[in-house]
Design an enzyme around this catalytic site. Structure first.
Site, PDB file in Angstrom:
ATOM      1  N   ASN A  64       0.879  -1.035   0.096  1.00 27.05           N
ATOM      2  CA  ASN A  64      -0.041   0.115   0.141  1.00 27.05           C
ATOM      3  C   ASN A  64       0.714   1.057  -0.042  1.00 27.05           C
ATOM      4  OD1 ASN A  64       0.582  -0.950   2.554  1.00 27.05           O
ATOM      5  ND2 ASN A  64      -1.070   0.316   3.625  1.00 27.05           N
ATOM      6  N   GLU A 110       0.585   5.338   0.406  1.00 31.77           N
ATOM      7  CA  GLU A 110      -0.264   6.514   1.072  1.00 31.77           C
ATOM      8  C   GLU A 110      -0.164   7.732   0.670  1.00 31.77           C
ATOM      9  OE1 GLU A 110      -0.885   5.508   5.446  1.00 31.77           O
ATOM     10  OE2 GLU A 110      -1.946   4.015   5.066  1.00 31.77           O
ATOM     11  N   GLU A 142      -3.093  -4.607  -2.826  1.00 29.51           N
ATOM     12  CA  GLU A 142      -3.687  -5.543  -3.724  1.00 29.51           C
ATOM     13  C   GLU A 142      -3.580  -4.808  -5.457  1.00 29.51           C
ATOM     14  OE1 GLU A 142      -4.855  -4.802  -1.181  1.00 29.51           O
ATOM     15  OE2 GLU A 142      -6.335  -6.319  -0.338  1.00 29.51           O
ATOM     16  N   CYS A 194     -10.393  -5.062   0.557  1.00 30.10           N
ATOM     17  CA  CYS A 194     -11.301  -4.005   0.647  1.00 30.10           C
ATOM     18  C   CYS A 194     -12.424  -4.107  -0.588  1.00 30.10           C
ATOM     19  CB  CYS A 194     -10.725  -2.583   0.904  1.00 30.10           C
ATOM     20  SG  CYS A 194     -10.281  -2.071  -0.624  1.00 30.10           S
ATOM     21  N   CYS A 235     -10.957  -3.121  -3.945  1.00 28.94           N
ATOM     22  CA  CYS A 235      -9.771  -4.054  -4.569  1.00 28.94           C
ATOM     23  C   CYS A 235     -10.581  -5.451  -4.927  1.00 28.94           C
ATOM     24  CB  CYS A 235      -8.861  -4.608  -3.497  1.00 28.94           C
ATOM     25  SG  CYS A 235      -7.385  -3.337  -3.145  1.00 28.94           S
TER      26      CYS A 235
HETATM   27  N1  THU Z   1      -5.454  -1.556   2.559  1.00 31.19           N
HETATM   28  C1  THU Z   1      -4.806  -2.289   1.807  1.00 31.19           C
HETATM   29  O1  THU Z   1      -3.410  -1.980   1.338  1.00 31.19           O
HETATM   30  N2  THU Z   1      -5.354  -3.191   1.292  1.00 31.19           N
HETATM   31  C2  THU Z   1      -6.678  -3.629   1.833  1.00 31.19           C
HETATM   32  O2  THU Z   1      -7.293  -4.702   1.412  1.00 31.19           O
HETATM   33  C3  THU Z   1      -7.402  -2.651   2.867  1.00 31.19           C
HETATM   34  C4  THU Z   1      -6.725  -1.476   3.177  1.00 31.19           C
HETATM   35  C5  THU Z   1      -4.360  -0.324   3.100  1.00 31.19           C
HETATM   36  C6  THU Z   1      -4.932   0.960   2.592  1.00 31.19           C
HETATM   37  C7  THU Z   1      -4.465   2.055   3.667  1.00 31.19           C
HETATM   38  O3  THU Z   1      -3.202   2.378   3.241  1.00 31.19           O
HETATM   39  C8  THU Z   1      -4.089   1.169   4.994  1.00 31.19           C
HETATM   40  O4  THU Z   1      -4.367  -0.288   4.489  1.00 31.19           O
HETATM   41  C9  THU Z   1      -5.475   1.265   6.054  1.00 31.19           C
HETATM   42  O5  THU Z   1      -6.775   1.419   5.519  1.00 31.19           O
END
Ligand code: THU
Length: 134
Positions: free
Chosen positions: A42, A44, A55, A88, A91
């Site tokens: 991830n 940000e 993902e 989520c 994704c």
């Molecule tokens: N996040 C993911 O990378 N994948 C998911 O399926 C759920 C959330 C990340 C997004 C953000 O950077 C952090 O987790 C908190 O939500």
């Protein structure tokens, strides 16, 4: 398919996570039929809505490298969660478009616990067509 190796690749992907805001690191890995792995993490942003999940990072890398759903054997996602990390909704929708419905998806955690599912199980009745749009 070596599920434990796929999980370790996702854990390696997680090491690159850029998470100054949530501090919640997520990793992903896609195993291709040619034996290669594509990792994701991830990423940000201070404008929180621009955060990209691990993902989708891996899936967009896959497409940008010229691979298609036909080239994929399996995918994994991992985070430091009590239960294996579950993707989520955004994704899941991207998986439904860029992967075959039957593609195995490994949901894991840092304790190396994991559960196998599929794209179709994660997002049944997914939105796929805009054929009848005006
Ligand atoms: N996040 C993911 O990378 N994948 C998911 O399926 C759920 C959330 C990340 C997004 C953000 O950077 C952090 O987790 C908190 O939500």
């Amino acid at each position: 398919m070596d599920e434990k190796k796929l999980l370790e690749e996702a854990i390696l992907g997680r090491e690159q996570a850029y998470t100054p805001y949530s501090k919640f690191k997520v990793g992903a890995a896609i195993l291709l039929k040619n034996g290669a792995y594509i990792r994701g993490c991830n990423v940000e942003n201070v404008s929180y809505g621009l955060c990209n999940c691990a993902e989708r990072t891996a899936l967009f890398k896959m497409i940008s490298e010229g691979y298609k759903k036909e080239d994929v054997l399996a995918m994994a996602v991992v985070a430091d969660t009590t239960l294996p990390c579950s993707p989520c909704g955004a994704c899941r929708q991207v998986m439904a478009e860029l992967l075959d419905k039957k593609t195995p998806i490994l949901l894991g955690n840092m304790a190396r616990e994991y559960k196998m599912t599929t794209v179709e199980e994660l997002l049944p009745y997914s939105f796929e067509e805009i054929e009848n749009a005006d």
